[in-house]
Design a protein around this motif. Structure first.
Motif, PDB file in Angstrom:
ATOM      1  N   ARG B 103       0.847  -1.200   0.000  1.00  0.00           N
ATOM      2  CA  ARG B 103       0.000   0.000   0.000  1.00  0.00           C
ATOM      3  C   ARG B 103       0.885   1.254   0.000  1.00  0.00           C
ATOM      4  O   ARG B 103       1.237   1.770   1.061  1.00  0.00           O
ATOM      5  N   LYS B 105       0.233   4.336  -1.069  1.00  0.00           N
ATOM      6  CA  LYS B 105      -0.412   5.582  -0.647  1.00  0.00           C
ATOM      7  C   LYS B 105      -0.416   5.676   0.892  1.00  0.00           C
ATOM      8  O   LYS B 105      -0.092   6.707   1.471  1.00  0.00           O
ATOM      9  N   ARG B 106      -0.737   4.537   1.511  1.00  0.00           N
ATOM     10  CA  ARG B 106      -0.763   4.497   2.977  1.00  0.00           C
ATOM     11  C   ARG B 106       0.649   4.714   3.524  1.00  0.00           C
ATOM     12  O   ARG B 106       0.828   5.412   4.525  1.00  0.00           O
ATOM     13  N   LEU B 110       1.541   7.661   6.057  1.00  0.00           N
ATOM     14  CA  LEU B 110       2.015   7.405   7.424  1.00  0.00           C
ATOM     15  C   LEU B 110       3.395   8.024   7.660  1.00  0.00           C
ATOM     16  O   LEU B 110       3.665   8.549   8.740  1.00  0.00           O
ATOM     17  N   CYS B 140       1.591  -1.572   5.789  1.00  0.00           N
ATOM     18  CA  CYS B 140       1.559  -1.234   4.362  1.00  0.00           C
ATOM     19  C   CYS B 140       1.854  -2.423   3.445  1.00  0.00           C
ATOM     20  O   CYS B 140       1.796  -2.289   2.232  1.00  0.00           O
ATOM     21  N   ILE B 170      -7.298   4.071   9.756  1.00  0.00           N
ATOM     22  CA  ILE B 170      -6.893   3.612   8.419  1.00  0.00           C
ATOM     23  C   ILE B 170      -7.246   2.154   8.130  1.00  0.00           C
ATOM     24  O   ILE B 170      -7.271   1.752   6.976  1.00  0.00           O
ATOM     25  N   GLU B 172      -8.891  -1.178   7.162  1.00  0.00           N
ATOM     26  CA  GLU B 172     -10.050  -1.530   6.349  1.00  0.00           C
ATOM     27  C   GLU B 172     -10.766  -2.713   7.003  1.00  0.00           C
ATOM     28  O   GLU B 172     -10.167  -3.437   7.798  1.00  0.00           O
TER      29      GLU B 172
END
Lengths: 175, 247
Positions: B103, B105-106, B110, B140, B170, B172
């Motif tokens: 991930r 973008k995450r 972060l 991530c 964050i 999911e």
């Protein structure tokens, strides 16, 4: 793009390590050959005596003299390559231990979906280095044999000049 | 679904670290794993990840945990599993090449949130920053099950609070957290389930919702499960100071 770091553990100074490995192989090869040349030139000098002609000392082949067998001139020739090979074997352990220095990145490597990633980075360069050592050792022996064969005056080879070495294919014995 | 069936781990020449432990963890759960030192928390997490050999079965959606599904598990440990000489950006590049679900973008979000430099070797980070980065990597990877072993050891309270909030924000619905920690009171509002270990055995397993309904705090539940003697300290002090102890 391929970089040396991709063949070493992550964070390992791969470029320098590769330079040291290649340098070590080259130096070991050169030292081996110079050691042979030193033994060979001493052995060859014993075939000659000096005679004074017109006031100058010139070398003169001693009739019936023979050079030392090839195998007798190989002492220490492979020492450098053997040391490099031992260092490469030690580097296997260093590469693995590297994953336990400063952190336990060994966990991350063991948890990768690609099971070979860890082992590729640990063993690839040492194994290639060991293969290069074997290849250079063969090339070194060949170079020494050629030097012996073509550097020794014809008729001054001892019987069974190649000793126990399987180099008869190079040209046989001219004793 | 992560299922542990009669998992047993015995170290060579040592006592049993995990003793016939069975546990099922569903998707989306945030599980706190508690127990005193040596209870078997770290050993259990390492068994789940396959870092230690064990007896019994551990399956992920019915399949034993192996290379084919290991990417669905990630691990953050207080021992740290990052590469100290690499930068955060180099970690991202390597992990993206290994985990297609990484991930990115995450990861960037972060790093920005915790103000971690992207181009500085991790070995130059402070202990707190190293912990943060270790957890960021685990979050991530793109794993469904994120296992954390004392990830905040060495972080200050504000830092930890920030992390819990960010985590809750964050995660999911399919992401599951299994968090081993001693910081019971801190995580009680963050976890959805508490699993208690003692000497390698499962001695307690309760959802925080059930505890709330029973009017119990997590601390009460833990004390009750471990048969904590509230007067233990006063008794010891009385003995030490020479007063008459109450029995």
């Amino acid at each position: 793009m391929w970089t040396p770091e991709r063949a070493y553990p992550l964070g390992f100074p791969g470029r320098q390590a590769l330079q040291i490995t290649l340098g070590g192989l080259g130096i070991a090869f050169a030292i081996g050959y110079f050691r042979f040349l030193s033994s060979f030139s001493s052995a060859k000098n014993e075939l000659y005596t000096s005679v004074k002609i017109n006031g100058k000392w010139v070398p003169n082949l001693i009739e019936g003299s023979v050079i030392a067998p090839f195998s007798h001139l190989l002492g220490g020739v492979s020492l450098g390559l053997t040391l490099v090979a031992l260092c490469l074997i030690a580097s296997l352990f260093l590469h693995y231990t590297w994953h336990k220095l400063g952190s336990r990145s060994i966990y991350r490597m063991k948890l990768l979906p690609n099971r070979w990633e860890l082992w590729r980075r640990v063993v690839l360069i040492p194994l290639l280095g060991l293969a290069a050592c074997a290849l250079l050792w063969g090339l070194l022996l060949l170079l020494c044999a050629l030097t012996y064969r073509f550097g020794t005056p014809d008729g001054h080879f001892p019987p069974n000049c190649w000793g126990s070495f399987p180099f008869y294919w190079i040209g046989g014995c001219y004793a | 679904m992560l299922e542990l069936n009669q998992v047993r781990k015995k170290y060579f020449g040592s006592t049993v670290a995990v003793d016939d432990l069975s546990l099922t963890i569903g998707p989306g759960e945030i599980v706190g794993l508690f127990g005193e030192n040596g209870a078997g928390k770290t050993t259990l997490l390492k068994c789940i990840l396959g870092l230690l050999s064990y007896q019994g079965q551990i399956t992920l959606d019915g399949t034993p945990v192996n290379r084919s599904n290991i990417a669905r598990l990630s691990f953050a440990t207080c021992e740290h599993s990052f590469f100290p000489n690499l930068t955060a950006e180099e970690h991202r590049i390597f992990l993206t090449s290994q985990f297609p679900t990484f991930r990115q973008k995450r990861f960037h979000a972060l790093l920005d949130f915790f103000e971690l430099p992207a181009h500085k070797a991790i070995r130059r980070f402070s202990t707190g920053q190293k912990n943060q980065f270790e957890v960021i990597l685990a979050l991530c990877q793109g794993a469904d099950y994120i296992l954390m072993d004392e990830p905040f050891a060495g972080n200050d309270i504000f830092n930890r609070e920030d992390f819990y909030k960010v985590l809750l924000g964050i995660l999911e619905p399919n992401e599951t957290i299994m968090l081993s920690t001693h910081l019971l009171e801190e995580v009680q509002h963050f976890i959805s389930r508490a699993v208690l270990l003692q000497k390698g055995k499962l001695v307690g397993d309760a959802s925080t919702l059930d505890l709330e309904e029973q009017g119990k705090s997590l601390m009460d539940y833990v004390k009750e499960t471990y048969h904590y003697k509230a007067d233990r300290v006063s008794q010891a002090l009385d003995e030490l100071t020479g007063k008459e102890g109450s029995s």
